[in-house]
Design a protein around this motif. Structure first.
Motif, PDB file in Angstrom:
ATOM      1  N   ALA A  16       0.605  -0.944   0.018  1.00  0.00           N
ATOM      2  CA  ALA A  16       0.040   0.084  -0.011  1.00  0.00           C
ATOM      3  C   ALA A  16       0.841   1.334  -0.095  1.00  0.00           C
ATOM      4  O   ALA A  16       0.599   2.461  -0.529  1.00  0.00           O
ATOM      5  CB  ALA A  16      -0.802  -0.049   1.079  1.00  0.00           C
ATOM      6  N   TYR A  17       2.300   1.121   0.633  1.00  0.00           N
ATOM      7  CA  TYR A  17       2.811   2.289   0.734  1.00  0.00           C
ATOM      8  C   TYR A  17       3.471   2.654  -0.872  1.00  0.00           C
ATOM      9  O   TYR A  17       3.372   3.767  -1.087  1.00  0.00           O
ATOM     10  CB  TYR A  17       4.038   2.119   1.383  1.00  0.00           C
ATOM     11  CG  TYR A  17       5.347   2.896   1.521  1.00  0.00           C
ATOM     12  CD1 TYR A  17       5.206   4.205   2.116  1.00  0.00           C
ATOM     13  CD2 TYR A  17       6.360   2.700   0.522  1.00  0.00           C
ATOM     14  CE1 TYR A  17       6.432   5.044   1.968  1.00  0.00           C
ATOM     15  CE2 TYR A  17       7.341   3.600   0.473  1.00  0.00           C
ATOM     16  CZ  TYR A  17       7.305   4.880   1.277  1.00  0.00           C
ATOM     17  OH  TYR A  17       8.428   5.644   1.038  1.00  0.00           O
ATOM     18  N   SER A  18       3.647   1.516  -1.537  1.00  0.00           N
ATOM     19  CA  SER A  18       4.141   1.791  -3.069  1.00  0.00           C
ATOM     20  C   SER A  18       2.731   2.374  -3.824  1.00  0.00           C
ATOM     21  O   SER A  18       3.190   3.579  -4.613  1.00  0.00           O
ATOM     22  CB  SER A  18       4.534   0.516  -3.668  1.00  0.00           C
ATOM     23  OG  SER A  18       5.674   0.102  -2.973  1.00  0.00           O
ATOM     24  N   ILE A  19       1.771   1.941  -3.554  1.00  0.00           N
ATOM     25  CA  ILE A  19       0.458   2.641  -4.463  1.00  0.00           C
ATOM     26  C   ILE A  19       0.394   4.080  -4.047  1.00  0.00           C
ATOM     27  O   ILE A  19       0.335   4.825  -4.889  1.00  0.00           O
ATOM     28  CB  ILE A  19      -0.628   1.588  -4.036  1.00  0.00           C
ATOM     29  CG1 ILE A  19      -0.373   0.166  -4.381  1.00  0.00           C
ATOM     30  CG2 ILE A  19      -2.081   2.300  -4.777  1.00  0.00           C
ATOM     31  CD1 ILE A  19      -1.544  -0.439  -4.097  1.00  0.00           C
ATOM     32  N   VAL A  20       0.478   4.402  -2.665  1.00  0.00           N
ATOM     33  CA  VAL A  20       0.233   5.810  -2.362  1.00  0.00           C
ATOM     34  C   VAL A  20       1.429   6.537  -2.746  1.00  0.00           C
ATOM     35  O   VAL A  20       1.158   7.470  -3.272  1.00  0.00           O
ATOM     36  CB  VAL A  20       0.031   5.823  -0.909  1.00  0.00           C
ATOM     37  CG1 VAL A  20       0.252   7.165  -0.348  1.00  0.00           C
ATOM     38  CG2 VAL A  20      -1.137   5.233  -0.356  1.00  0.00           C
ATOM     39  N   LEU A  21       2.605   5.997  -2.921  1.00  0.00           N
ATOM     40  CA  LEU A  21       3.634   6.821  -3.370  1.00  0.00           C
ATOM     41  C   LEU A  21       3.583   6.952  -4.779  1.00  0.00           C
ATOM     42  O   LEU A  21       3.688   8.282  -5.210  1.00  0.00           O
ATOM     43  CB  LEU A  21       5.075   5.977  -3.023  1.00  0.00           C
ATOM     44  CG  LEU A  21       6.320   6.604  -3.615  1.00  0.00           C
ATOM     45  CD1 LEU A  21       6.657   7.990  -2.820  1.00  0.00           C
ATOM     46  CD2 LEU A  21       7.563   5.846  -3.503  1.00  0.00           C
ATOM     47  N   TYR A  22       3.070   5.976  -5.557  1.00  0.00           N
ATOM     48  CA  TYR A  22       2.903   6.218  -6.915  1.00  0.00           C
ATOM     49  C   TYR A  22       1.962   7.224  -7.149  1.00  0.00           C
ATOM     50  O   TYR A  22       1.960   8.160  -8.164  1.00  0.00           O
ATOM     51  CB  TYR A  22       2.616   5.028  -7.665  1.00  0.00           C
ATOM     52  CG  TYR A  22       3.707   3.850  -7.540  1.00  0.00           C
ATOM     53  CD1 TYR A  22       5.220   4.464  -7.744  1.00  0.00           C
ATOM     54  CD2 TYR A  22       3.460   2.579  -7.344  1.00  0.00           C
ATOM     55  CE1 TYR A  22       6.094   3.435  -7.726  1.00  0.00           C
ATOM     56  CE2 TYR A  22       4.410   1.826  -7.282  1.00  0.00           C
ATOM     57  CZ  TYR A  22       5.559   2.028  -7.516  1.00  0.00           C
ATOM     58  OH  TYR A  22       6.638   1.117  -7.218  1.00  0.00           O
ATOM     59  N   ALA A  23       0.579   7.276  -6.580  1.00  0.00           N
ATOM     60  CA  ALA A  23      -0.299   8.142  -6.768  1.00  0.00           C
ATOM     61  C   ALA A  23       0.230   9.822  -6.167  1.00  0.00           C
ATOM     62  O   ALA A  23      -0.248  10.687  -7.119  1.00  0.00           O
ATOM     63  CB  ALA A  23      -1.666   7.775  -5.788  1.00  0.00           C
ATOM     64  N   GLY A 129      10.898  -4.849  -2.313  1.00  0.00           N
ATOM     65  CA  GLY A 129      10.098  -3.682  -2.217  1.00  0.00           C
ATOM     66  C   GLY A 129      10.907  -2.348  -3.075  1.00  0.00           C
ATOM     67  O   GLY A 129      10.182  -1.761  -3.740  1.00  0.00           O
ATOM     68  N   ASN A 130      12.134  -2.319  -2.398  1.00  0.00           N
ATOM     69  CA  ASN A 130      12.926  -1.036  -2.826  1.00  0.00           C
ATOM     70  C   ASN A 130      13.350  -1.116  -4.376  1.00  0.00           C
ATOM     71  O   ASN A 130      13.193  -0.327  -5.183  1.00  0.00           O
ATOM     72  CB  ASN A 130      14.232  -0.987  -2.106  1.00  0.00           C
ATOM     73  CG  ASN A 130      14.007  -0.317  -0.705  1.00  0.00           C
ATOM     74  OD1 ASN A 130      13.233   0.707  -0.676  1.00  0.00           O
ATOM     75  ND2 ASN A 130      14.418  -0.844   0.214  1.00  0.00           N
ATOM     76  N   ALA A 131      13.670  -2.464  -4.757  1.00  0.00           N
ATOM     77  CA  ALA A 131      13.965  -2.603  -6.158  1.00  0.00           C
ATOM     78  C   ALA A 131      12.626  -2.300  -7.014  1.00  0.00           C
ATOM     79  O   ALA A 131      12.815  -1.702  -8.186  1.00  0.00           O
ATOM     80  CB  ALA A 131      14.691  -4.101  -6.411  1.00  0.00           C
ATOM     81  N   ARG A 132      11.713  -2.851  -6.530  1.00  0.00           N
ATOM     82  CA  ARG A 132      10.367  -2.939  -7.457  1.00  0.00           C
ATOM     83  C   ARG A 132       9.873  -1.438  -7.473  1.00  0.00           C
ATOM     84  O   ARG A 132       9.578  -0.777  -8.615  1.00  0.00           O
ATOM     85  CB  ARG A 132       9.324  -3.457  -6.572  1.00  0.00           C
ATOM     86  CG  ARG A 132       9.132  -4.929  -6.506  1.00  0.00           C
ATOM     87  CD  ARG A 132       8.610  -5.594  -5.383  1.00  0.00           C
ATOM     88  NE  ARG A 132       7.009  -5.283  -5.762  1.00  0.00           N
ATOM     89  CZ  ARG A 132       5.984  -5.787  -5.202  1.00  0.00           C
ATOM     90  NH1 ARG A 132       6.133  -6.832  -4.124  1.00  0.00           N
ATOM     91  NH2 ARG A 132       4.611  -5.563  -5.498  1.00  0.00           N
ATOM     92  N   ARG A 133      10.118  -0.649  -6.468  1.00  0.00           N
ATOM     93  CA  ARG A 133       9.787   0.955  -6.366  1.00  0.00           C
ATOM     94  C   ARG A 133      10.792   1.738  -7.479  1.00  0.00           C
ATOM     95  O   ARG A 133      10.446   2.455  -8.171  1.00  0.00           O
ATOM     96  CB  ARG A 133      10.011   1.650  -5.131  1.00  0.00           C
ATOM     97  CG  ARG A 133       8.562   1.445  -4.321  1.00  0.00           C
ATOM     98  CD  ARG A 133       8.434   2.064  -3.108  1.00  0.00           C
ATOM     99  NE  ARG A 133       9.504   1.719  -2.167  1.00  0.00           N
ATOM    100  CZ  ARG A 133       9.359   0.553  -1.279  1.00  0.00           C
ATOM    101  NH1 ARG A 133       8.169  -0.174  -1.334  1.00  0.00           N
ATOM    102  NH2 ARG A 133      10.306   0.186  -0.529  1.00  0.00           N
ATOM    103  N   ALA A 134      12.139   1.398  -7.297  1.00  0.00           N
ATOM    104  CA  ALA A 134      13.047   1.973  -8.471  1.00  0.00           C
ATOM    105  C   ALA A 134      12.423   1.655  -9.703  1.00  0.00           C
ATOM    106  O   ALA A 134      12.497   2.664 -10.482  1.00  0.00           O
ATOM    107  CB  ALA A 134      14.483   1.374  -7.961  1.00  0.00           C
TER     108      ALA A 134
END
Length: 749
Positions: A16-23, A129-134
């Motif tokens: 959920a953190y990644s989704i919010v970050l992208y939004a 998660g960090n690699a996915r976000r990158a």
């Protein structure tokens, strides 16, 4: 940040953190559009997609679903034009807003969707998660997305690409019917976005990726596994069926359009090839940019042969990405890294077009490629692959021990690039910022504990920040009023009311006012704005035009005027002298009105059947051809039919009772039985109803509608009712009902 636990030993943030970050970052990227009332308007947004969206929105608000566009290029299909995204569901979510704001919402949704999709794909590969976000941030905010803002169909299709790869990855890992369905549905959505080029590339790249991942898993191929795979494949086809709702009408339109003719490779397929020396722009997009020139204008500068020195900019992902890619070729992901490298190289080879044999071989041997222009656009294969490889390199960075060899290698290479970038610091300051922040955070990774985690987040910012600044700085916005075609077109709405149901031909030099950066400018008039003004224009900007319409451009001007039912020629020059036309002032425009127009509907007395296209056009070019007296049918009304003996044109009076987007109704009084010609484009799907009863419609004079009518008073109605309309609508409803029923009654595999 979450705390470490048995299921999350690294204490990584939740999905959920990644989704919010992208939004949030997508919202920040388009803050000017969503909050400040600004809008992107450059190039094809103003010339094509803005007017089409406004036309579709207004038609829907009137309770009408448009299938035909009567206002440009003499009239041609609207739904069947893939670029209009008529069958793409997400498009309708953004049509709820006014055009300028709706485009901002469209961009926001698809940038977010692209980053999230890349995150899911990389997560299915087992990356942290960090690699996915990158990888998600790099792909979602790449230069390719910013440059394709002017082409919403391409941007939307690109946003669905990682979702397709994520679905294929899950299907390859564990073939199940549901996973097959989602993979098929993702491809259907990608196709319905409206970019045939991305769809073709995604189809072949996705198939190769799926086979590689499936065969790479090994294991015994038992009967049970074979049956499961076959069932999954059937569900994949089932999930992709909605694309037929667009493919069938689009294929019909393409066959009858300029894309249906024999195309020469050098003048069509190879145009807009990426020049080899522009590859350095993948690292430094502005290194050779002339002072005072913005990147968005540079990349739109093409020579007459389609050449450009700036097409490499589509591959810019940030200066760190090629360095991170080097770290992907180790450990358990090495085989996948090699495959993605091959896919990236294939994308680059295709993008180079005529400069390598790769593209010409694909066009000659691989179905679908010969229909495509703009080889450089295949850089999207490089963009996706490089984003995945960079995420793998980031994964290795996160797992490397403090002070390890890989972080030191990145530090050394990054420092060299930083020194080099100062050579043109005024053009590379974004890369300098990214390199500086990256070097600082790489040094911070030498510290254990929370400092190391913060450094990884900082390195992600080093990847993302130059891309965001790139989008903010070189892709200008303007006020939403740039899309106010009615106000900005001055007297054209009044001209439209004066000439209908006839048309005009847009001459050269028409201008349209815009604003950006607090200053006023003028650009070429967006001819597709005719659909908003209700102005029937015989020309247009759309490169996908009916072949019959293109053919008549070779005819003498009087013939073109009559075939197009032209009222006159529209310019901004009041001093022209055009034989047969009289100037009429409509400031700031001048309408050169045709002095002796023939009727919109007429009944010629001489009828011929000439099936050959070339012979028919040659006959129409001949001096003895008289449009008011001669009718050339493209095919006989029935087998064995013979043309009647020549007679004078039949007495005829006609009035137009009503006219809509997809229909026309005429009141006609005819002195004797005769063929009647209507100066409207004929196309499969136009049906005629004589006094309420169906009557055949034939193509006369190469592109017009012709109907044989008996003497007397009649009411003739034309309605655009394509043969594919009802089957597609019924088929989609059945597909949806069966799919929903399946998921309801069989909630598990």
């Amino acid at each position: 940040m979450t705390r470490p636990s048995p299921n999350n030993p690294e204490g990584e943030p939740s999905p959920a953190y990644s989704i919010v970050l992208y939004a949030l970052l997508s919202f920040a990227a388009f803050f000017r559009c969503l909050i400040l009332g600004q809008a992107y308007f450059d190039n094809d947004l103003l010339a094509q997609f803005g007017p089409w969206r406004m036309f579709l929105r207004e038609q829907l608000l009137q309770g009408h679903f448009p299938l035909w566009n009567p206002c440009t290029l003499g009239g041609q299909p609207f739904f069947a034009d893939l670029q209009n995204m008529m069958a793409y569901p997400v498009n309708y979510l953004t049509l709820a807003f006014p055009t300028a704001y709706g485009l901002g919402v469209f961009f926001f949704l698809h940038f977010f969707w692209a980053a999230w999709g890349a995150d899911l794909w990389l997560g299915s590969l087992g990356l942290s998660g960090n690699a996915r976000r990158a990888g998600g941030l790099v792909f979602g905010f790449s230069n390719y997305f910013w440059l394709e803002i002017i082409h919403p169909p391409v941007l939307a299709a690109l946003a669905w690409l990682p979702w397709l790869f994520a679905a294929l990855e899950r299907l390859a890992q564990d073939p199940r019917p549901r996973r097959g369905f989602w993979a098929g549905l993702c491809f259907a959505m990608l196709f319905l976005c409206g970019s045939f080029q991305v769809s073709v590339g995604a189809f072949y790249a996705g198939a190769a990726y799926f086979l590689f991942r499936l065969l790479g898993r090994g294991g015994p191929f038992t009967r049970s596994r074979l049956l499961t795979f076959m069932l999954s494949f059937l569900f994949l086809i089932w999930g992709s069926l909605p694309l037929l709702g667009q493919l069938i009408p689009t294929a019909e339109f393409a066959h009858l359009s300029v894309r249906g003719e024999s195309l020469d490779y050098s003048t069509f397929n190879a145009r807009l090839s990426m020049e080899p020396f522009s590859l350095h722009q993948i690292l430094f997009p502005r290194f050779q940019l002339p002072p005072g020139t913005t990147l968005d204008h540079a990349v739109q500068s093409f020579g007459d042969d389609g050449s450009s020195s700036w097409l490499g900019d589509w591959g810019y992902l940030g200066v760190w990405i090629p360095l991170l890619v080097l770290g992907a070729f180790s450990g358990r992901t090495r085989a996948l890294a090699l495959f993605l490298s091959g896919l990236a190289l294939a994308g680059l080879g295709l993008a180079l077009g005529r400069f390598t044999p790769v593209h010409s071989i694909f066009c000659a041997w691989v179905p679908g490629f010969s229909l495509l222009q703009a080889p450089f656009r295949f850089l999207f294969l490089y963009v996706l692959s490089a984003s995945g490889l960079a995420a793998m390199g980031f994964e290795r960075l996160g797992g490397a021990p403090p002070g390890g060899r890989w972080p030191k290698t990145l530090l050394a290479l990054g420092a060299l690039l930083l020194v080099f970038s100062f050579w043109r610091w005024e053009s590379t300051w974004r890369e300098i910022l990214g390199l500086g922040l990256g070097l600082a955070t790489l040094a911070g990774m030498a510290w254990p504990g929370p400092w190391r985690k913060a450094a990884q987040a900082g390195f992600q910012a080093a990847l993302f920040l130059p891309l965001l600044l790139n989008g903010w700085g070189d892709f200008p916005t303007g006020p939403a009023s740039n899309f106010d075609f009615r106000s900005n077109s001055k007297s054209l709405p009044e001209i439209s009311g004066d000439i209908r149901p006839r048309r005009v031909l847009f001459g050269n030099g028409l201008l349209y006012p815009i604003q950006t950066g607090g200053k006023k400018y003028v650009v070429n008039y967006p001819q597709e704005a005719s659909v908003v003004l209700g102005l029937k224009n015989f020309t247009g900007y759309n490169p996908l035009a009916l072949m019959a319409k293109k053919d008549i451009s070779r005819l003498p001007l009087p013939a073109t005027v009559q075939l197009g039912a032209l009222q006159g020629i529209l310019t901004m020059d009041p001093n022209l002298r055009i034989p047969g036309f009289q100037a009429e002032s409509h400031p700031p425009f001048t309408l050169y009105r045709w002095k002796n127009p023939l009727p919109l509907v007429y009944a010629p007395g001489r009828v011929e059947v000439i099936p050959s296209r070339d012979e028919r056009l040659a006959r129409m070019e001949s001096p003895g051809f008289d449009l008011g007296q001669d009718l050339l049918l493209s095919a006989p009304p029935q087998e064995g039919w013979r043309p009647p003996a020549p007679v004078p044109a039949a007495p005829l009076s006609c009035s137009l009772e009503s006219e809509g987007t997809d229909e026309q109704s005429f009141s006609i009084e005819l002195g004797r039985d005769a063929w009647v010609v209507f100066t409207e484009v004929n196309y499969p799907g136009w049906k005629a109803y004589l006094d309420g009863r169906p009557t055949p419609v034939f193509t006369g004079d190469h592109l017009l509608r012709s109907v044989f009518m008996p003497a007397g008073k009649h009411r003739l109605a034309f309605r655009f009712e394509p043969v594919w309309l009802k089957p597609i609508a019924i088929g989609l409803i059945i597909w949806l009902l069966i799919t929903l029923s399946f998921f309801k009654w069989f909630p598990r595999e």
